[in-house]
Design a protein around this motif. Structure first.
Motif, PDB file in Angstrom:
ATOM      1  N   THR A   1     -36.736  42.231 -29.404  1.00  0.00           N
ATOM      2  CA  THR A   1     -38.037  42.769 -29.800  1.00  0.00           C
ATOM      3  C   THR A   1     -39.159  42.030 -29.084  1.00  0.00           C
ATOM      4  O   THR A   1     -38.974  40.905 -28.603  1.00  0.00           O
TER       5      THR A   1
ATOM      6  N   ASP B   1     -42.094  42.174 -30.891  1.00  0.00           N
ATOM      7  CA  ASP B   1     -42.952  42.000 -32.055  1.00  0.00           C
ATOM      8  C   ASP B   1     -43.270  40.519 -32.225  1.00  0.00           C
ATOM      9  O   ASP B   1     -42.371  39.687 -32.382  1.00  0.00           O
ATOM     10  N   THR B   2     -44.539  40.174 -32.200  1.00  0.00           N
ATOM     11  CA  THR B   2     -44.944  38.762 -32.212  1.00  0.00           C
ATOM     12  C   THR B   2     -44.507  38.024 -33.463  1.00  0.00           C
ATOM     13  O   THR B   2     -44.128  36.849 -33.406  1.00  0.00           O
ATOM     14  N   GLU B   3     -44.562  38.700 -34.617  1.00  0.00           N
ATOM     15  CA  GLU B   3     -44.169  38.046 -35.864  1.00  0.00           C
ATOM     16  C   GLU B   3     -42.674  37.724 -35.863  1.00  0.00           C
ATOM     17  O   GLU B   3     -42.254  36.624 -36.241  1.00  0.00           O
TER      18      GLU B   3
END
Length: 218
Positions: A125, A127-129
């Protein structure tokens, strides 16, 4: 079908080639499973289960993108065909990269490393989180895989870059696709079919890799 550009012989050859592409996609479609259950070899090996799950998910994506490209081009919806063809090349490149890495570690019987490769790909991914919580899941730049594929199929990277120019809202992705300017009067004529034949050729060329995938995705 890629246009012949002139000779009937070339047109026949193109027709035969894309017949092979459609046949390859049909074979790949036939390899898809509706479900994978934890039984047999998958009960004995969780790693085998992970590999099968990843393989099937990628296989579904490849078939969807390949058939989607052809359908879009058949409907003269070339910009959609270009977008899906570009994603198709990316997916094939990643699959080839994973297959090559697994084969290398399999020869060394390094099952732990194979497990790490598969886990990273299944949950890859940007996705930063998610990446903040699990850095190893950050997806790698797809260009790395495409460059590797270009070593086996010279010209893949160049064609990918060509498609990318049309995917982005650069001049080749808007004005060159839809507008024609009269440099004398300044009149601009817009049309969805300005470069339809040429762009259809570019999109369909991208899915030729389906023939290659059919040989590695056994």
């Amino acid at each position: 079908m890629i246009s012949s550009g002139g000779s009937d012989g070339a047109e026949i050859s193109d027709r035969q080639l894309f017949g092979e592409v459609k046949l390859a996609l049909s074979r790949l479609s036939g390899r898809r499973l509706s479900k994978i259950e934890v039984e047999g070899p998958f009960l004995r090996s969780k790693l085998a289960w992970k590999i099968a799950v990843y393989q099937q998910a990628i296989l579904y994506r490849i078939v969807a993108l390949g058939t989607g490209t052809i359908r879009a081009c058949d409907a003269d919806d070339t910009i959609v065909g270009i977008l899906t063809a570009r994603a198709f090349i990316e997916t094939v490149a990643v699959l080839q990269d994973v297959a090559t890495r697994i084969e290398r570690h399999l020869g060394r019987e390094d099952l732990e490393e194979i497990d790490a490769i598969i886990m990273a790909k299944i949950f890859a991914t940007r996705d930063t989180e998610m990446v903040r919580e699990e850095a190893k899941l950050k997806s790698t730049n797809v260009l790395t895989s495409i460059e590797a594929l270009d070593q086996a199929f010279p010209g893949v990277l160049q064609h990918y870059n060509l498609l990318s120019e049309r995917c982005h809202p650069n001049t080749m992705g808007h004005h060159q696709l839809f507008a024609t300017t009269d440099r004398v009067t300044g009149t601009v004529i817009f049309s969805e079919g300005k470069r339809i034949g040429r762009e259809r050729d570019s999109a369909l060329t991208g899915v030729m890799l389906a023939i290659f995938v059919a040989t590695i995705d056994g």
